[in-house]
Design a protein around this motif. Structure first.
Motif, short mmCIF file in Angstrom:
data_model
loop_
_atom_site.label_atom_id
_atom_site.label_comp_id
_atom_site.label_asym_id
_atom_site.label_seq_id
_atom_site.Cartn_x
_atom_site.Cartn_y
_atom_site.Cartn_z
N LEU A 139 0.87 -1.15 0.09
CA LEU A 139 0.25 0.02 -0.01
C LEU A 139 0.87 1.31 0.07
O LEU A 139 0.61 2.52 -0.85
CB LEU A 139 -1.13 0.05 1.22
CG LEU A 139 -2.08 -1.21 1.33
CD1 LEU A 139 -2.79 -1.28 2.70
CD2 LEU A 139 -2.89 -1.21 0.07
N TRP A 140 1.69 1.15 0.74
CA TRP A 140 2.86 2.37 0.71
C TRP A 140 3.71 2.53 -0.44
O TRP A 140 3.80 3.79 -1.22
CB TRP A 140 3.80 2.25 2.02
CG TRP A 140 3.11 2.79 3.17
CD1 TRP A 140 2.73 2.01 4.31
CD2 TRP A 140 3.30 3.97 3.76
NE1 TRP A 140 2.12 2.74 5.09
CE2 TRP A 140 2.59 4.05 5.06
CE3 TRP A 140 3.47 5.23 3.22
CZ2 TRP A 140 2.09 5.31 5.74
CZ3 TRP A 140 3.22 6.35 3.90
CH2 TRP A 140 2.69 6.57 5.10
N ALA A 141 3.89 1.23 -1.05
CA ALA A 141 4.69 1.30 -2.35
C ALA A 141 3.82 2.13 -3.32
O ALA A 141 4.34 2.81 -4.18
CB ALA A 141 5.16 0.09 -2.68
N ALA A 171 -0.64 14.76 5.08
CA ALA A 171 -2.04 14.53 5.30
C ALA A 171 -2.44 13.52 4.13
O ALA A 171 -3.39 12.77 4.42
CB ALA A 171 -3.10 15.72 5.22
N ASP A 172 -2.22 13.48 2.72
CA ASP A 172 -2.72 12.43 1.94
C ASP A 172 -2.42 11.06 2.28
O ASP A 172 -2.63 10.51 1.88
CB ASP A 172 -1.72 12.73 0.77
CG ASP A 172 -2.16 14.23 -0.11
OD1 ASP A 172 -3.27 14.81 0.54
OD2 ASP A 172 -1.75 14.69 -0.92
N ALA A 173 -1.20 10.85 3.20
CA ALA A 173 -0.97 9.69 3.43
C ALA A 173 -1.54 9.02 4.77
O ALA A 173 -1.50 8.02 5.27
CB ALA A 173 0.54 9.64 3.96
N ALA A 174 -2.48 9.97 5.34
CA ALA A 174 -3.28 9.70 6.86
C ALA A 174 -3.77 8.40 6.87
O ALA A 174 -4.20 7.85 7.74
CB ALA A 174 -4.13 10.83 7.21
N TYR A 175 -4.41 7.87 5.64
CA TYR A 175 -5.47 6.66 5.67
C TYR A 175 -4.41 5.51 5.54
O TYR A 175 -5.13 4.33 5.51
CB TYR A 175 -6.24 6.53 4.13
CG TYR A 175 -5.41 6.57 2.93
CD1 TYR A 175 -5.26 5.38 2.45
CD2 TYR A 175 -4.69 7.68 2.34
CE1 TYR A 175 -4.68 5.11 1.22
CE2 TYR A 175 -4.06 7.37 1.10
CZ TYR A 175 -4.18 5.94 0.52
OH TYR A 175 -3.32 5.97 -0.66
N LEU A 176 -3.11 5.50 5.11
CA LEU A 176 -2.19 4.12 5.37
C LEU A 176 -2.11 3.72 6.51
O LEU A 176 -1.97 4.47 7.47
CB LEU A 176 -1.08 4.65 4.30
CG LEU A 176 -1.23 5.00 2.82
CD1 LEU A 176 -0.03 5.69 2.36
CD2 LEU A 176 -1.50 3.82 2.24
N PRO A 177 -1.88 2.38 6.53
CA PRO A 177 -1.76 1.58 7.75
C PRO A 177 -0.36 2.13 8.52
O PRO A 177 0.85 2.27 7.65
CB PRO A 177 -1.72 0.10 7.66
CG PRO A 177 -1.40 0.32 6.07
CD PRO A 177 -1.91 1.42 5.39
#
Length: 184
Positions: A139-141, A171-177
């Motif tokens: 997901l991060w990749a 903030a765009d990454a806030a949904y990621l685990p």
């Protein structure tokens, strides 16, 4: 379908630099999770980087933790079950879903996805926390794939990690685990 070759190389170096008398202890603490599939073949469901690194370093065996024995299932049912359980990740190095039939049959046939290496290095640099979410590194990749050009990863990986750190705390990454940026 993919691993990050930089990650594999790092794990291989770590293994080769370890004192040989520590091999058994290390292996006993790094069991490779697998599902037993048709024809009683083990299917790795995690630790692909480590398994490939050990294979490349000449290690002939690893300890396996059997998560499930699904050897009684027909191949098609087995693959459907594995996919629905999130024990497969049939995505190529561009992050595009592929047919399950295209999954490599051998660990040595996994393709390089440099964004997987970037995601691993980003986590070690404090970009995000380790998570129990299946395939969180993928997901991060995929998140980073849309924000950093592949040429940067090839040309200047360290700069790519620095930029990824800034992006990961946004903030765009806030949904990621494992998101480790500011909340609220």
């Amino acid at each position: 379908m993919t691993v990050g070759y930089r990650e594999v190389a790092r794990k291989r170096r770590d293994w080769q630099e370890r004192p040989k008398d520590a091999d058994a202890h290390f292996l006993s603490h790094h069991l490779v999770p697998a599902v037993i599939g048709p024809k009683k073949r083990p299917w790795l469901i995690d630790n692909h980087h480590l398994a490939l690194a050990l294979h490349e370093a000449g290690q002939e065996s690893v300890l396996v933790r059997v998560v499930a024995d699904l050897s009684h299932l027909a191949p098609k049912s087995f693959l459907t079950f594995m996919d629905n359980r999130n024990w497969l990740h049939p995505y190529d190095a561009r992050g595009t879903r592929q047919s399950i039939d295209d999954l490599p049959k051998k660990i040595t046939k996994l393709a390089d996805d440099p964004y997987r290496s970037l995601a691993g290095e980003l986590r070690r640099a404090g970009g995000y926390a380790k998570s129990d979410t299946p395939f969180s590194e993928f997901l991060w990749a995929d998140f980073l794939r849309t924000r950093l050009k592949p040429a940067l990863l090839d040309k200047d990986f360290d700069t790519a990690v620095e930029r990824a750190l800034k992006i990961a705390h946004g903030a765009d990454a806030a949904y990621l685990p494992g998101y480790a940026g500011p909340h609220g």
